[in-house]
Motif scaffolding. Structure first.
Motif, mmCIF file in Angstrom:
data_model
loop_
_atom_site.group_PDB
_atom_site.id
_atom_site.type_symbol
_atom_site.label_atom_id
_atom_site.label_comp_id
_atom_site.label_asym_id
_atom_site.label_seq_id
_atom_site.Cartn_x
_atom_site.Cartn_y
_atom_site.Cartn_z
ATOM 1 N N GLU A 1 -53.034 19.088 39.049
ATOM 2 C CA GLU A 1 -53.778 19.341 40.274
ATOM 3 C C GLU A 1 -52.804 19.226 41.445
ATOM 4 O O GLU A 1 -52.426 18.109 41.813
ATOM 5 C CB GLU A 1 -54.906 18.323 40.445
ATOM 6 N N PRO A 2 -52.358 20.329 42.032
ATOM 7 C CA PRO A 2 -51.383 20.254 43.120
ATOM 8 C C PRO A 2 -51.812 19.381 44.297
ATOM 9 O O PRO A 2 -50.996 18.726 44.915
ATOM 10 C CB PRO A 2 -51.216 21.710 43.574
ATOM 11 N N MET B 1 -35.663 18.530 37.203
ATOM 12 C CA MET B 1 -36.401 19.499 36.404
ATOM 13 C C MET B 1 -36.554 20.797 37.194
ATOM 14 O O MET B 1 -36.987 20.777 38.344
ATOM 15 C CB MET B 1 -37.780 18.941 36.061
ATOM 16 N N VAL B 2 -36.200 21.901 36.560
ATOM 17 C CA VAL B 2 -36.299 23.223 37.183
ATOM 18 C C VAL B 2 -37.289 24.036 36.366
ATOM 19 O O VAL B 2 -37.120 24.195 35.159
ATOM 20 C CB VAL B 2 -34.923 23.921 37.230
ATOM 21 N N GLY B 3 -38.308 24.562 37.017
ATOM 22 C CA GLY B 3 -39.374 25.285 36.327
ATOM 23 C C GLY B 3 -39.072 26.746 36.045
ATOM 24 O O GLY B 3 -39.995 27.525 35.849
ATOM 25 N N THR B 4 -37.799 27.119 36.027
ATOM 26 C CA THR B 4 -37.413 28.503 35.720
ATOM 27 C C THR B 4 -36.287 28.484 34.692
ATOM 28 O O THR B 4 -35.737 27.438 34.370
ATOM 29 C CB THR B 4 -36.930 29.241 36.981
ATOM 30 N N PRO C 1 -43.310 28.563 43.880
ATOM 31 C CA PRO C 1 -44.545 28.416 44.657
ATOM 32 C C PRO C 1 -45.769 29.030 43.988
ATOM 33 O O PRO C 1 -46.873 28.522 44.135
ATOM 34 C CB PRO C 1 -44.233 29.128 45.971
ATOM 35 N N ASN C 2 -45.563 30.107 43.211
ATOM 36 C CA ASN C 2 -46.717 30.736 42.575
ATOM 37 C C ASN C 2 -47.366 29.812 41.544
ATOM 38 O O ASN C 2 -48.561 29.920 41.277
ATOM 39 C CB ASN C 2 -46.343 32.072 41.940
ATOM 40 N N ALA C 3 -46.628 28.880 40.950
ATOM 41 C CA ALA C 3 -47.220 27.937 40.001
ATOM 42 C C ALA C 3 -48.197 27.009 40.707
ATOM 43 O O ALA C 3 -49.200 26.601 40.135
ATOM 44 C CB ALA C 3 -46.128 27.121 39.319
ATOM 45 N N ALA D 1 -43.409 23.335 33.645
ATOM 46 C CA ALA D 1 -42.697 22.224 34.277
ATOM 47 C C ALA D 1 -43.636 21.404 35.162
ATOM 48 O O ALA D 1 -43.548 20.177 35.206
ATOM 49 C CB ALA D 1 -41.521 22.743 35.096
ATOM 50 N N GLY D 2 -44.523 22.072 35.876
ATOM 51 C CA GLY D 2 -45.481 21.357 36.715
ATOM 52 C C GLY D 2 -46.393 20.457 35.903
ATOM 53 O O GLY D 2 -46.682 19.326 36.293
#
Length: 128
Positions: free
Chosen positions: A123-124, A44-47, A107-109, A87-88
């Motif tokens: 929750e990271p 999975m790619v969040g972009t 990283p900003n996500a 995606a996160g």
């Protein structure tokens, strides 16, 4: 006590410890090669497609199956939105937790959620 009986003088923890070890050896899970053989791993790619993270994921996916026992297929899936938070959130709330999904998000996500600047559904600090 008979001369050939080695268990007669053994304490009960010794007897049960050996029995447990034998059971664990017989009931061991499948090896990684057996698990991943014939399976597809979703990357999975969040972009969006064509972005830097997507290009990196495609480069990694080309070589990754050779390094995973069972040589699984790698499928790239882009899920853009909210700077990677979509995606996160999917990864945290809905993705199967069986080793068939890996992901990369910007990283900003993660940082936005850590510093309270996001209402994303994850929750990271609790990712496992």
């Amino acid at each position: 006590m008979r001369s050939g009986d080695t268990w007669a003088g053994a304490s009960w923890p010794s007897r049960y410890g050996v029995a447990f070890a034998a059971f664990a050896a017989v009931a061991s899970p499948a090896s990684a090669g057996e698990f991943y053989a014939g399976k597809t791993i979703t990357f999975m790619v969040g972009t969006d497609t064509g972005g830097g993270f997507s290009i990196y994921a495609r480069a990694i996916a080309r070589h990754l199956p050779r390094h995973i026992p069972g040589n699984p297929t790698i499928q790239i899936r882009n899920m853009p939105g909210a700077g990677g938070a979509t995606a996160g959130t999917w990864l945290y709330q809905m993705a199967p937790r069986d080793g068939t999904v890996i992901a990369t998000v910007a990283p900003n996500a993660i940082l936005a959620r850590l510093f309270g600047g996001s209402r994303a559904g994850y929750e990271p600090a609790k990712f496992n």
